[in-house]
Motif scaffolding. Sequence first.
Motif, PDB file in Angstrom:
ATOM      1  N   TRP A  41       0.531  -1.266   0.365  1.00 58.69           N
ATOM      2  CA  TRP A  41       0.294   0.101   0.096  1.00 58.69           C
ATOM      3  C   TRP A  41       0.671   1.235  -0.254  1.00 58.69           C
ATOM      4  CZ3 TRP A  41      -4.939   0.992  -0.976  1.00 58.69           C
ATOM      5  CH2 TRP A  41      -5.232   2.327  -0.415  1.00 58.69           C
ATOM      6  N   CYS A  42       0.419   1.901  -0.552  1.00 58.76           N
ATOM      7  CA  CYS A  42       1.910   2.769  -1.107  1.00 58.76           C
ATOM      8  C   CYS A  42       3.290   2.919  -1.130  1.00 58.76           C
ATOM      9  CB  CYS A  42       0.966   4.626  -0.581  1.00 58.76           C
ATOM     10  SG  CYS A  42      -0.290   4.944  -0.672  1.00 58.76           S
ATOM     11  N   CYS A  43       3.522   1.773  -1.124  1.00 58.75           N
ATOM     12  CA  CYS A  43       5.392   1.517  -1.168  1.00 58.75           C
ATOM     13  C   CYS A  43       5.283   1.523   0.644  1.00 58.75           C
ATOM     14  CB  CYS A  43       5.593   2.122  -1.885  1.00 58.75           C
ATOM     15  SG  CYS A  43       5.778   2.282  -3.448  1.00 58.75           S
ATOM     16  N   LEU A  44       4.871   1.764   1.381  1.00 59.11           N
ATOM     17  CA  LEU A  44       4.835   1.009   2.558  1.00 59.11           C
ATOM     18  C   LEU A  44       5.402  -0.086   3.347  1.00 59.11           C
ATOM     19  CD1 LEU A  44       1.687   3.512   4.028  1.00 59.11           C
ATOM     20  CD2 LEU A  44       4.087   3.198   5.215  1.00 59.11           C
ATOM     21  N   GLY A  45       4.844  -1.355   1.937  1.00 60.26           N
ATOM     22  CA  GLY A  45       5.700  -2.504   2.308  1.00 60.26           C
ATOM     23  C   GLY A  45       6.718  -2.448   2.220  1.00 60.26           C
ATOM     24  N   PHE A  46       7.711  -1.882   0.916  1.00 61.89           N
ATOM     25  CA  PHE A  46       9.156  -1.782   0.685  1.00 61.89           C
ATOM     26  C   PHE A  46       9.960  -1.224   1.642  1.00 61.89           C
ATOM     27  CE2 PHE A  46      12.696  -0.059  -1.445  1.00 61.89           C
ATOM     28  CZ  PHE A  46      13.136  -0.908  -1.330  1.00 61.89           C
ATOM     29  N   VAL A  47       9.074  -0.037   1.881  1.00 61.28           N
ATOM     30  CA  VAL A  47      10.205   1.308   3.617  1.00 61.28           C
ATOM     31  C   VAL A  47       9.848   0.050   4.719  1.00 61.28           C
ATOM     32  CG1 VAL A  47      10.196   2.812   4.801  1.00 61.28           C
ATOM     33  CG2 VAL A  47       9.061   2.272   2.556  1.00 61.28           C
ATOM     34  N   ALA A  48       9.024  -0.942   5.007  1.00 59.54           N
ATOM     35  CA  ALA A  48       9.062  -1.651   5.924  1.00 59.54           C
ATOM     36  C   ALA A  48      10.254  -2.830   5.644  1.00 59.54           C
ATOM     37  CB  ALA A  48       7.537  -2.421   6.520  1.00 59.54           C
ATOM     38  N   PHE A  49      10.232  -3.133   4.738  1.00 62.07           N
ATOM     39  CA  PHE A  49      10.705  -4.484   4.370  1.00 62.07           C
ATOM     40  C   PHE A  49      12.417  -3.452   4.523  1.00 62.07           C
ATOM     41  CE2 PHE A  49      13.831  -6.613   1.438  1.00 62.07           C
ATOM     42  CZ  PHE A  49      13.386  -8.051   1.889  1.00 62.07           C
ATOM     43  N   ALA A  50      12.396  -2.080   4.248  1.00 60.83           N
ATOM     44  CA  ALA A  50      13.714  -1.431   4.256  1.00 60.83           C
ATOM     45  C   ALA A  50      14.591  -1.474   5.570  1.00 60.83           C
ATOM     46  CB  ALA A  50      14.018  -0.510   3.560  1.00 60.83           C
ATOM     47  N   TYR A  51      13.891  -0.824   6.600  1.00 62.55           N
ATOM     48  CA  TYR A  51      13.400  -1.124   7.814  1.00 62.55           C
ATOM     49  C   TYR A  51      13.888  -2.189   8.478  1.00 62.55           C
ATOM     50  CZ  TYR A  51      12.355   4.150   8.561  1.00 62.55           C
ATOM     51  OH  TYR A  51      13.369   5.402   8.627  1.00 62.55           O
ATOM     52  N   SER A  52      13.000  -3.386   7.926  1.00 64.15           N
ATOM     53  CA  SER A  52      13.866  -4.559   8.424  1.00 64.15           C
ATOM     54  C   SER A  52      15.200  -4.941   8.284  1.00 64.15           C
ATOM     55  CB  SER A  52      12.347  -5.732   8.142  1.00 64.15           C
ATOM     56  OG  SER A  52      11.520  -5.448   7.975  1.00 64.15           O
ATOM     57  N   VAL A  53      15.216  -4.989   7.324  1.00 59.85           N
ATOM     58  CA  VAL A  53      16.965  -4.580   6.556  1.00 59.85           C
ATOM     59  C   VAL A  53      18.241  -4.721   7.671  1.00 59.85           C
ATOM     60  CG1 VAL A  53      18.441  -4.993   4.419  1.00 59.85           C
ATOM     61  CG2 VAL A  53      15.669  -6.012   4.453  1.00 59.85           C
ATOM     62  N   LYS A  54      17.474  -3.018   7.770  1.00 62.71           N
ATOM     63  CA  LYS A  54      18.381  -2.343   8.091  1.00 62.71           C
ATOM     64  C   LYS A  54      19.034  -2.825  10.051  1.00 62.71           C
ATOM     65  CE  LYS A  54      17.985   2.076   6.572  1.00 62.71           C
ATOM     66  NZ  LYS A  54      17.359   3.175   6.210  1.00 62.71           N
ATOM     67  N   SER A  55      17.217  -2.984  10.709  1.00 64.67           N
ATOM     68  CA  SER A  55      17.373  -4.011  11.667  1.00 64.67           C
ATOM     69  C   SER A  55      18.434  -5.075  12.095  1.00 64.67           C
ATOM     70  CB  SER A  55      15.882  -4.298  11.801  1.00 64.67           C
ATOM     71  OG  SER A  55      16.117  -4.840  13.294  1.00 64.67           O
ATOM     72  N   ARG A  56      18.354  -5.622  11.170  1.00 64.31           N
ATOM     73  CA  ARG A  56      18.784  -7.232  10.877  1.00 64.31           C
ATOM     74  C   ARG A  56      20.375  -6.961  10.508  1.00 64.31           C
ATOM     75  NH1 ARG A  56      17.414 -12.370   7.528  1.00 64.31           N
ATOM     76  NH2 ARG A  56      16.188 -12.243   9.474  1.00 64.31           N
ATOM     77  N   ASP A  57      20.559  -5.857   9.898  1.00 65.17           N
ATOM     78  CA  ASP A  57      22.476  -5.332   9.823  1.00 65.17           C
ATOM     79  C   ASP A  57      22.511  -4.914  11.344  1.00 65.17           C
ATOM     80  OD1 ASP A  57      22.623  -5.917   7.173  1.00 65.17           O
ATOM     81  OD2 ASP A  57      21.659  -3.523   6.493  1.00 65.17           O
ATOM     82  N   ARG A  58      21.932  -4.264  11.562  1.00 63.78           N
ATOM     83  CA  ARG A  58      22.494  -3.597  12.815  1.00 63.78           C
ATOM     84  C   ARG A  58      22.738  -4.918  13.999  1.00 63.78           C
ATOM     85  NH1 ARG A  58      25.127   0.181  13.547  1.00 63.78           N
ATOM     86  NH2 ARG A  58      25.597  -0.389  11.653  1.00 63.78           N
ATOM     87  N   LYS A  59      21.734  -5.730  14.481  1.00 63.59           N
ATOM     88  CA  LYS A  59      21.628  -7.054  14.788  1.00 63.59           C
ATOM     89  C   LYS A  59      22.721  -7.477  14.706  1.00 63.59           C
ATOM     90  CE  LYS A  59      18.650 -10.069  14.467  1.00 63.59           C
ATOM     91  NZ  LYS A  59      17.500 -10.748  14.435  1.00 63.59           N
ATOM     92  N   MET A  60      23.295  -7.361  13.360  1.00 63.18           N
ATOM     93  CA  MET A  60      24.564  -8.513  12.732  1.00 63.18           C
ATOM     94  C   MET A  60      26.007  -7.780  13.478  1.00 63.18           C
ATOM     95  SD  MET A  60      24.069 -11.386  11.384  1.00 63.18           S
ATOM     96  CE  MET A  60      22.537 -11.771  11.474  1.00 63.18           C
ATOM     97  N   VAL A  61      25.531  -6.342  13.769  1.00 61.49           N
ATOM     98  CA  VAL A  61      27.200  -5.797  13.605  1.00 61.49           C
ATOM     99  C   VAL A  61      26.990  -5.777  15.323  1.00 61.49           C
ATOM    100  CG1 VAL A  61      27.517  -3.654  14.551  1.00 61.49           C
ATOM    101  CG2 VAL A  61      26.857  -4.087  11.804  1.00 61.49           C
ATOM    102  N   GLY A  62      26.037  -5.805  16.125  1.00 60.47           N
ATOM    103  CA  GLY A  62      26.026  -5.811  17.423  1.00 60.47           C
ATOM    104  C   GLY A  62      25.482  -4.692  18.277  1.00 60.47           C
ATOM    105  N   ASP A  63      24.171  -3.587  17.088  1.00 58.14           N
ATOM    106  CA  ASP A  63      24.349  -2.504  17.794  1.00 58.14           C
ATOM    107  C   ASP A  63      22.617  -2.405  17.979  1.00 58.14           C
ATOM    108  OD1 ASP A  63      23.481  -0.102  18.613  1.00 58.14           O
ATOM    109  OD2 ASP A  63      22.937   1.261  17.026  1.00 58.14           O
TER     110      ASP A  63
END
Length: 101
Positions: free
Chosen positions: A39-61
């Motif tokens: 819906w209005c590309c909000l799904g893609f934005v949520a996916f981008a934030y999920s990927v950022k969250s996974r990256d931060r978790k892998m770094v240890g932040d």
Amino acid sequence: MEAPQGSFPVTTTVVTIQTEMPVRDHIVWSLFNTIFMNWCCLGFVAFAYSVKSRDRKMVGDMTGARTYASTAKCLNVLVLVLGLLTTIIFIVIIIIRAYSS
């Protein structure tokens, strides 16, 4: 018959107890919303934030990971609600048109 005080080495033991819950990045939910309910590309934005969250978790932040995961969760809820409302409204319009003619 007592041993002298300084004859035995003093040893210490450190026990680390992890009390924090693991960070959920909501990547599967975001991927579902991106593919099926974008819906209005909000799904893609949520996916981008999920990927950022996974990256931060892998770094240890973990603080950054929690922040991104929280934003992804809010966006996923918003996309899901908007998608379900749109679907329900579409079905109601079809039913009304079918019975009015």
